[in-house]
Motif scaffolding. Structure first.
Motif, PDB file in Angstrom:
ATOM      1  N   THR A  40       0.834  -1.209   0.000  1.00 47.79           N
ATOM      2  CA  THR A  40       0.000   0.000   0.000  1.00 47.79           C
ATOM      3  C   THR A  40       0.865   1.255   0.000  1.00 47.79           C
ATOM      4  O   THR A  40       0.594   2.206  -0.740  1.00 47.79           O
ATOM      5  N   LEU A  41       1.920   1.262   0.804  1.00 45.27           N
ATOM      6  CA  LEU A  41       2.815   2.421   0.847  1.00 45.27           C
ATOM      7  C   LEU A  41       3.502   2.636  -0.499  1.00 45.27           C
ATOM      8  O   LEU A  41       3.665   3.789  -0.947  1.00 45.27           O
ATOM      9  N   LEU A  42       3.912   1.548  -1.152  1.00 45.91           N
ATOM     10  CA  LEU A  42       4.534   1.666  -2.473  1.00 45.91           C
ATOM     11  C   LEU A  42       3.546   2.229  -3.486  1.00 45.91           C
ATOM     12  O   LEU A  42       3.912   3.078  -4.321  1.00 45.91           O
ATOM     13  N   LYS A  43       2.305   1.792  -3.441  1.00 48.40           N
ATOM     14  CA  LYS A  43       1.282   2.320  -4.352  1.00 48.40           C
ATOM     15  C   LYS A  43       1.052   3.804  -4.113  1.00 48.40           C
ATOM     16  O   LYS A  43       0.905   4.585  -5.055  1.00 48.40           O
ATOM     17  N   ILE A  44       1.033   4.197  -2.854  1.00 50.58           N
ATOM     18  CA  ILE A  44       0.860   5.626  -2.531  1.00 50.58           C
ATOM     19  C   ILE A  44       2.044   6.417  -3.045  1.00 50.58           C
ATOM     20  O   ILE A  44       1.880   7.501  -3.627  1.00 50.58           O
ATOM     21  N   GLN A  45       3.248   5.893  -2.851  1.00 54.12           N
ATOM     22  CA  GLN A  45       4.451   6.576  -3.309  1.00 54.12           C
ATOM     23  C   GLN A  45       4.427   6.735  -4.832  1.00 54.12           C
ATOM     24  O   GLN A  45       4.737   7.810  -5.363  1.00 54.12           O
ATOM     25  N   ILE A  46       4.057   5.681  -5.549  1.00 56.82           N
ATOM     26  CA  ILE A  46       3.974   5.750  -7.012  1.00 56.82           C
ATOM     27  C   ILE A  46       2.912   6.768  -7.415  1.00 56.82           C
ATOM     28  O   ILE A  46       3.122   7.584  -8.320  1.00 56.82           O
ATOM     29  N   HIS A  47       1.796   6.746  -6.751  1.00 60.30           N
ATOM     30  CA  HIS A  47       0.721   7.681  -7.059  1.00 60.30           C
ATOM     31  C   HIS A  47       1.171   9.124  -6.810  1.00 60.30           C
ATOM     32  O   HIS A  47       0.876  10.016  -7.627  1.00 60.30           O
ATOM     33  N   LEU A  48       1.897   9.365  -5.722  1.00 66.69           N
ATOM     34  CA  LEU A  48       2.362  10.712  -5.428  1.00 66.69           C
ATOM     35  C   LEU A  48       3.374  11.188  -6.447  1.00 66.69           C
ATOM     36  O   LEU A  48       3.416  12.379  -6.815  1.00 66.69           O
ATOM     37  N   LYS A  49       4.210  10.289  -6.958  1.00 66.42           N
ATOM     38  CA  LYS A  49       5.195  10.667  -7.981  1.00 66.42           C
ATOM     39  C   LYS A  49       4.511  11.035  -9.284  1.00 66.42           C
ATOM     40  O   LYS A  49       4.999  11.858 -10.042  1.00 66.42           O
ATOM     41  N   GLN A  50       3.385  10.428  -9.545  1.00 63.14           N
ATOM     42  CA  GLN A  50       2.648  10.692 -10.788  1.00 63.14           C
ATOM     43  C   GLN A  50       1.910  12.018 -10.733  1.00 63.14           C
ATOM     44  O   GLN A  50       1.515  12.542 -11.758  1.00 63.14           O
ATOM     45  N   MET A  51       1.725  12.551  -9.555  1.00 58.07           N
ATOM     46  CA  MET A  51       0.977  13.809  -9.414  1.00 58.07           C
ATOM     47  C   MET A  51       1.810  14.996  -9.803  1.00 58.07           C
ATOM     48  O   MET A  51       2.872  15.201  -9.878  1.00 58.07           O
TER      49      MET A  51
END
Length: 102
Positions: free
Chosen positions: A91-102
């Motif tokens: 979940t943390l990795l998904k959040i990190q990837i999502h934040l990088k895409q923003m």
């Protein structure tokens, strides 16, 4: 008890039920046997388990089953903790990837 009932007495404090405190139920034997093993060694432990055959049918089989259940519960707890940690990491990795895409 019959005498109390015949005389209309509703509550009697007579010590019945003390078996819960003094190993009257089978699961309480496990801790007593463990204590015997720690304090007196395997010979006394074996004797204590054998003597329990008066109240527990096949005490060694009962002990084995209880220990297997304890091991299974411990392994299940370890597996669930592992899965929870991996889920958290995922979940943390998904959040990190999502934040990088923003």
């Amino acid at each position: 008890m019959r005498l109390a009932k015949d005389n209309g007495i509703k509550v009697v404090l007579d010590g019945q039920g003390a078996d819960e405190l003094f190993a009257g139920y089978h699961q309480h034997y496990i801790s007593k046997w463990d204590q015997t093993l720690r304090e007196n060694g395997p010979l006394c432990w074996s004797r204590a388990v054998s003597e329990s055959g008066k109240t527990i049918k096949a005490p060694f089989a009962f002990l084995s089953k209880q220990k297997q259940n304890n091991i299974f519960q411990a392994l299940l707890k370890i597996i669930l903790n592992y899965l929870n940690k991996n889920l958290l990491i995922s979940t943390l990795l998904k959040i990190q990837i999502h934040l990088k895409q923003m």
